[in-house]
Design a protein around this motif. Sequence first.
Motif, PDB file in Angstrom:
ATOM      1  N   UNK A   6      28.180   0.641 -16.774  1.00 33.73           N
ATOM      2  CA  UNK A   6      28.376   1.776 -17.668  1.00 33.73           C
ATOM      3  C   UNK A   6      28.965   2.891 -16.808  1.00 33.73           C
ATOM      4  N   UNK A   7      30.144   3.368 -17.219  1.00 34.63           N
ATOM      5  CA  UNK A   7      31.025   4.036 -16.265  1.00 34.63           C
ATOM      6  C   UNK A   7      31.722   5.255 -16.842  1.00 34.63           C
ATOM      7  N   UNK A   8      31.912   6.226 -16.006  1.00 36.07           N
ATOM      8  CA  UNK A   8      32.832   7.330 -16.255  1.00 36.07           C
ATOM      9  C   UNK A   8      33.464   7.647 -14.908  1.00 36.07           C
ATOM     10  N   UNK A   9      34.785   7.851 -14.845  1.00 39.09           N
ATOM     11  CA  UNK A   9      35.431   8.045 -13.547  1.00 39.09           C
ATOM     12  C   UNK A   9      35.068   9.343 -12.845  1.00 39.09           C
ATOM     13  N   UNK A  10      34.420  10.286 -13.545  1.00 35.42           N
ATOM     14  CA  UNK A  10      33.995  11.534 -12.921  1.00 35.42           C
ATOM     15  C   UNK A  10      32.506  11.527 -12.604  1.00 35.42           C
ATOM     16  N   UNK A  11      31.918  10.368 -12.533  1.00 35.10           N
ATOM     17  CA  UNK A  11      30.503  10.243 -12.206  1.00 35.10           C
ATOM     18  C   UNK A  11      30.354   9.370 -10.965  1.00 35.10           C
ATOM     19  N   UNK A  12      29.118   9.229 -10.503  1.00 33.87           N
ATOM     20  CA  UNK A  12      28.870   8.373  -9.345  1.00 33.87           C
ATOM     21  C   UNK A  12      29.204   6.911  -9.633  1.00 33.87           C
ATOM     22  N   UNK A  34      30.679  11.161 -21.014  1.00 32.77           N
ATOM     23  CA  UNK A  34      29.636  12.092 -20.596  1.00 32.77           C
ATOM     24  C   UNK A  34      29.891  13.502 -21.117  1.00 32.77           C
ATOM     25  N   UNK A  35      31.145  13.800 -21.492  1.00 36.91           N
ATOM     26  CA  UNK A  35      31.435  15.113 -22.068  1.00 36.91           C
ATOM     27  C   UNK A  35      30.772  15.276 -23.426  1.00 36.91           C
ATOM     28  N   UNK A  36      30.610  14.147 -24.123  1.00 38.26           N
ATOM     29  CA  UNK A  36      29.963  14.155 -25.431  1.00 38.26           C
ATOM     30  C   UNK A  36      28.466  13.863 -25.340  1.00 38.26           C
ATOM     31  N   UNK A  37      27.988  13.652 -24.117  1.00 45.67           N
ATOM     32  CA  UNK A  37      26.560  13.383 -23.942  1.00 45.67           C
ATOM     33  C   UNK A  37      26.153  11.968 -24.277  1.00 45.67           C
ATOM     34  N   UNK A  38      27.121  11.035 -24.284  1.00 49.43           N
ATOM     35  CA  UNK A  38      26.792   9.665 -24.672  1.00 49.43           C
ATOM     36  C   UNK A  38      25.865   8.962 -23.682  1.00 49.43           C
ATOM     37  N   UNK A  39      25.769   9.503 -22.447  1.00 50.01           N
ATOM     38  CA  UNK A  39      24.858   8.904 -21.470  1.00 50.01           C
ATOM     39  C   UNK A  39      23.398   9.087 -21.876  1.00 50.01           C
ATOM     40  N   UNK A  40      23.173   9.967 -22.863  1.00 52.42           N
ATOM     41  CA  UNK A  40      21.818  10.198 -23.360  1.00 52.42           C
ATOM     42  C   UNK A  40      21.589   9.551 -24.725  1.00 52.42           C
ATOM     43  N   UNK A  41      22.445   8.589 -25.046  1.00 53.46           N
ATOM     44  CA  UNK A  41      22.239   7.842 -26.290  1.00 53.46           C
ATOM     45  C   UNK A  41      20.963   7.014 -26.180  1.00 53.46           C
ATOM     46  N   UNK A  42      20.442   6.626 -27.302  1.00 54.04           N
ATOM     47  CA  UNK A  42      19.188   5.852 -27.302  1.00 54.04           C
ATOM     48  C   UNK A  42      19.353   4.562 -26.497  1.00 54.04           C
ATOM     49  N   UNK A  44      21.360   3.871 -23.956  1.00 61.34           N
ATOM     50  CA  UNK A  44      21.422   4.061 -22.518  1.00 61.34           C
ATOM     51  C   UNK A  44      20.130   4.651 -21.954  1.00 61.34           C
ATOM     52  N   UNK A  45      19.431   5.448 -22.739  1.00 58.31           N
ATOM     53  CA  UNK A  45      18.137   5.954 -22.279  1.00 58.31           C
ATOM     54  C   UNK A  45      17.131   4.819 -22.102  1.00 58.31           C
ATOM     55  N   UNK A  46      17.289   3.756 -22.871  1.00 62.58           N
ATOM     56  CA  UNK A  46      16.414   2.597 -22.688  1.00 62.58           C
ATOM     57  C   UNK A  46      16.687   1.910 -21.352  1.00 62.58           C
ATOM     58  N   UNK A  47      17.934   2.012 -20.891  1.00 69.15           N
ATOM     59  CA  UNK A  47      18.289   1.426 -19.595  1.00 69.15           C
ATOM     60  C   UNK A  47      17.979   2.370 -18.449  1.00 69.15           C
ATOM     61  N   UNK A  48      18.206   3.668 -18.650  1.00 67.37           N
ATOM     62  CA  UNK A  48      17.930   4.671 -17.622  1.00 67.37           C
ATOM     63  C   UNK A  48      17.356   5.917 -18.291  1.00 67.37           C
ATOM     64  N   UNK A  49      16.054   6.101 -18.243  1.00 66.20           N
ATOM     65  CA  UNK A  49      15.435   7.259 -18.888  1.00 66.20           C
ATOM     66  C   UNK A  49      15.929   8.604 -18.354  1.00 66.20           C
ATOM     67  N   UNK A  51      18.962   9.384 -18.235  1.00 61.27           N
ATOM     68  CA  UNK A  51      20.135   9.746 -19.021  1.00 61.27           C
ATOM     69  C   UNK A  51      21.337  10.059 -18.160  1.00 61.27           C
ATOM     70  N   UNK A  52      21.513   9.282 -17.078  1.00 58.97           N
ATOM     71  CA  UNK A  52      22.603   9.521 -16.151  1.00 58.97           C
ATOM     72  C   UNK A  52      23.289   8.208 -15.803  1.00 58.97           C
ATOM     73  N   UNK A  53      24.507   8.339 -15.289  1.00 59.53           N
ATOM     74  CA  UNK A  53      25.248   7.202 -14.761  1.00 59.53           C
ATOM     75  C   UNK A  53      25.175   7.264 -13.238  1.00 59.53           C
ATOM     76  N   UNK A  54      25.365   6.112 -12.575  1.00 60.85           N
ATOM     77  CA  UNK A  54      25.744   4.801 -13.092  1.00 60.85           C
ATOM     78  C   UNK A  54      24.546   3.990 -13.578  1.00 60.85           C
ATOM     79  N   UNK A  55      24.863   3.067 -14.476  1.00 57.49           N
ATOM     80  CA  UNK A  55      23.904   2.057 -14.918  1.00 57.49           C
ATOM     81  C   UNK A  55      24.606   0.715 -14.782  1.00 57.49           C
ATOM     82  N   UNK A  56      24.005  -0.195 -14.049  1.00 57.40           N
ATOM     83  CA  UNK A  56      24.583  -1.523 -13.871  1.00 57.40           C
ATOM     84  C   UNK A  56      23.641  -2.555 -14.471  1.00 57.40           C
ATOM     85  N   UNK A  57      24.211  -3.442 -15.278  1.00 55.71           N
ATOM     86  CA  UNK A  57      23.438  -4.515 -15.903  1.00 55.71           C
ATOM     87  C   UNK A  57      24.001  -5.839 -15.417  1.00 55.71           C
ATOM     88  N   UNK A  58      23.138  -6.642 -14.838  1.00 62.84           N
ATOM     89  CA  UNK A  58      23.526  -7.945 -14.291  1.00 62.84           C
ATOM     90  C   UNK A  58      22.576  -8.982 -14.849  1.00 62.84           C
TER      91      UNK A  58
END
Length: 207
Positions: A6-12, A34-42, A44-49, A51-58
Amino acid sequence: MAIVLHHHPFSRAAGVVWMLEELGVPYELRFVDIRQGDQKSRELLELNPMGKLPILVDGEAVATESAAIGLYLADRYALGRLAPRPDDPARATYLRWSFFAPSVIEPGSMAKAANWEFKPFQAGWGDHASMLRAMESAVSGREFLLGDHFSMADAIFGGTLRYLLRFGMLEARPAFVAYSDRLSARPALQRADARNLAVAKEHGLDM
């Protein structure tokens, strides 16, 4: 099943693209606005409480925090190549500088930039001058952190160093600039930079 970042080029997450390119394994980027706050969607919050990137799922594994992601990926997919094996004495140096980046360099640089007032012996990152000396010792007289062998620690530590140099947040000492230049010459980093740039252009973002 491909790794999903889960990625945005202006994030880590941009730095994790470099890690994945060094590994040479298949992966998928999923853009998060992330400009729209999508990293805090339900979802993604389940993956990372946080509410930040990066999130990697393997598969069933979920990793967050860029340094932790790098260590996880290297151990799973490049043990003995990008990560020293547990019985290798170089493992200690590898872990030392991998954790130094988020634990010392990032807060130490923020403290310096914001003129935080604190007692260095009470802060885990110590004082700024000591931090710079330690960083300089890590990259002087050798090609990479482990000598002539690139490791995932270079992507973690070096990625932080490159970012700070780019934005004028780190003194451009010759050892830092030379190390950054060596990293910039790596084909995997060049591919990652190109991919991050392509995502930015696709979504109308200015790099």
